[in-house]
Design a protein around this motif. Structure first.
Motif, PDB file in Angstrom:
ATOM      1  N   ASP A  32      23.302 -81.005  25.139  1.00 43.73           N
ATOM      2  CA  ASP A  32      23.168 -79.488  24.473  1.00 43.73           C
ATOM      3  C   ASP A  32      24.341 -78.927  24.404  1.00 43.73           C
ATOM      4  N   VAL A  33      24.183 -77.824  23.533  1.00 46.50           N
ATOM      5  CA  VAL A  33      25.290 -77.150  22.914  1.00 46.50           C
ATOM      6  C   VAL A  33      24.929 -75.569  22.745  1.00 46.50           C
ATOM      7  N   GLN A  34      26.219 -74.732  23.051  1.00 51.03           N
ATOM      8  CA  GLN A  34      26.202 -73.495  22.653  1.00 51.03           C
ATOM      9  C   GLN A  34      27.454 -73.150  22.096  1.00 51.03           C
ATOM     10  N   VAL A  35      27.825 -72.344  20.591  1.00 52.83           N
ATOM     11  CA  VAL A  35      28.853 -72.263  20.256  1.00 52.83           C
ATOM     12  C   VAL A  35      28.986 -70.686  19.902  1.00 52.83           C
ATOM     13  N   PHE A  36      30.346 -70.315  20.211  1.00 53.20           N
ATOM     14  CA  PHE A  36      30.848 -68.896  19.987  1.00 53.20           C
ATOM     15  C   PHE A  36      32.007 -68.990  19.083  1.00 53.20           C
ATOM     16  N   VAL A  37      31.945 -68.065  18.243  1.00 52.59           N
ATOM     17  CA  VAL A  37      33.248 -67.633  17.249  1.00 52.59           C
ATOM     18  C   VAL A  37      33.623 -66.155  17.582  1.00 52.59           C
ATOM     19  N   ASN A  38      35.052 -66.061  18.002  1.00 53.26           N
ATOM     20  CA  ASN A  38      35.406 -64.630  18.312  1.00 53.26           C
ATOM     21  C   ASN A  38      34.682 -64.071  19.670  1.00 53.26           C
ATOM     22  N   GLY A  39      33.999 -64.854  20.444  1.00 52.63           N
ATOM     23  CA  GLY A  39      33.200 -64.336  21.502  1.00 52.63           C
ATOM     24  C   GLY A  39      31.704 -64.086  21.305  1.00 52.63           C
ATOM     25  N   VAL A  40      31.349 -64.269  20.062  1.00 57.53           N
ATOM     26  CA  VAL A  40      29.943 -63.829  19.996  1.00 57.53           C
ATOM     27  C   VAL A  40      29.194 -65.193  19.543  1.00 57.53           C
ATOM     28  N   ASP A  41      28.065 -65.368  20.272  1.00 61.84           N
ATOM     29  CA  ASP A  41      26.997 -66.634  20.241  1.00 61.84           C
ATOM     30  C   ASP A  41      26.515 -66.769  18.913  1.00 61.84           C
ATOM     31  N   ILE A  42      26.893 -67.743  17.831  1.00 57.62           N
ATOM     32  CA  ILE A  42      26.314 -68.016  16.812  1.00 57.62           C
ATOM     33  C   ILE A  42      25.278 -69.185  16.667  1.00 57.62           C
ATOM     34  N   SER A  43      25.059 -69.616  17.880  1.00 62.02           N
ATOM     35  CA  SER A  43      24.100 -70.797  18.001  1.00 62.02           C
ATOM     36  C   SER A  43      22.686 -70.245  18.567  1.00 62.02           C
ATOM     37  N   GLY A  44      22.601 -69.138  19.077  1.00 56.07           N
ATOM     38  CA  GLY A  44      21.084 -68.576  19.424  1.00 56.07           C
ATOM     39  C   GLY A  44      21.081 -69.188  20.934  1.00 56.07           C
ATOM     40  N   GLY A  45      21.720 -69.260  21.545  1.00 50.50           N
ATOM     41  CA  GLY A  45      21.607 -69.629  22.934  1.00 50.50           C
ATOM     42  C   GLY A  45      22.212 -71.267  23.110  1.00 50.50           C
ATOM     43  N   LEU A  46      21.654 -71.753  24.284  1.00 48.76           N
ATOM     44  CA  LEU A  46      22.080 -73.145  24.333  1.00 48.76           C
ATOM     45  C   LEU A  46      20.938 -73.998  23.732  1.00 48.76           C
ATOM     46  N   GLN A  47      21.605 -74.785  23.043  1.00 42.56           N
ATOM     47  CA  GLN A  47      20.353 -75.543  21.842  1.00 42.56           C
ATOM     48  C   GLN A  47      20.243 -77.002  22.406  1.00 42.56           C
ATOM     49  N   VAL A  48      19.124 -77.422  22.700  1.00 41.10           N
ATOM     50  CA  VAL A  48      18.734 -78.694  23.399  1.00 41.10           C
ATOM     51  C   VAL A  48      18.992 -79.891  22.292  1.00 41.10           C
TER      52      VAL A  48
END
Length: 220
Positions: free
Chosen positions: A126-142
């Motif tokens: 699973d993965v969660q991605v942030f750019v400059n401190g902001v979550d761009i993935s909508g939470g942890l993606q399974v």
């Protein structure tokens, strides 16, 4: 008359040289930038990372987070497992223990006017991605099954991007059997339009050439 002839000859030669230099300069400018660029390729190096218990490490995604205790490693992060292509030694560069989270940070540069930043992810699980401190993935993606290139694609809003230094931070989570994480980042950069070759340049060169020719005839 010889002096006039030499003067026109020099002007003609300088004009031709100037035209070729202008054309060369525009050619160099044309290839200096492209519309879409790979900012961070798969398998890139010099990441800051830390392996933690699942759910630990809150705040690691912030731009002012102190990562001096993090290690330095190269992607991909993972464990060797023969059942998947990407979990082979060909793609795993830095060990990531099973049943844990990995926190990954990397700074990157963007020119002014960059847009359409996308993050592509190969992950198990699973993965969660942030750019400059902001979550761009909508939470942890399974994600289930073997990792593969571009399993996920996330896009950052243009107003999140800085001209200069930016930060991508990724949380990967493994739930057993095999672990793997690698990312690729792309963005559109301002396209340098090729200025039209001045249409007056060639006629001027032709006129000077004719003047040179007729002056030479006159001198003869």
């Amino acid at each position: 008359m010889k002096t006039g002839f030499n003067s026109i000859k020099r002007i003609f030669i300088l004009s031709i040289v100037s035209i070729f230099l202008l054309a060369a300069t525009m050619s160099i400018t044309a290839v200096a930038e492209s519309d879409n660029m790979v900012i961070i390729p798969y398998g890139d190096s010099e990441y800051r990372y830390m392996v933690v218990d699942q759910g630990e490490g809150t705040g690691f995604e912030l731009t002012d987070f102190d990562d001096s205790n993090f290690l330095t490693g190269d992607a991909g992060f993972g464990s060797i497992y023969s059942g998947c292509l990407l979990t082979s030694s060909d793609y795993v560069s830095t060990e990531w223990a099973l049943n844990s989270d990995i926190l990954v940070r990397k700074e990157f540069y963007l020119p002014a006017g960059a847009s359409n930043l996308k993050v592509f992810v190969a992950i198990d699980n699973d993965v969660q991605v942030f750019v400059n401190g902001v979550d761009i993935s909508g939470g942890l993606q399974v994600h289930e099954g073997c990792p593969s290139w571009n399993s996920f694609e996330f896009q950052a809003d243009d107003d999140l991007l800085n001209a200069g230094t930016n930060l991508i931070a990724v949380r990967g989570r493994d739930r057993g059997v095999a672990s793997f994480l690698d990312i690729k980042v792309t963005a559109d950069t301002p396209h340098q339009e090729i200025p039209e070759f001045p249409t007056i340049a060639l006629p001027i060169a032709a006129i000077i050439g004719l003047a040179f020719f007729f002056q030479r005839k006159k001198d003869e």
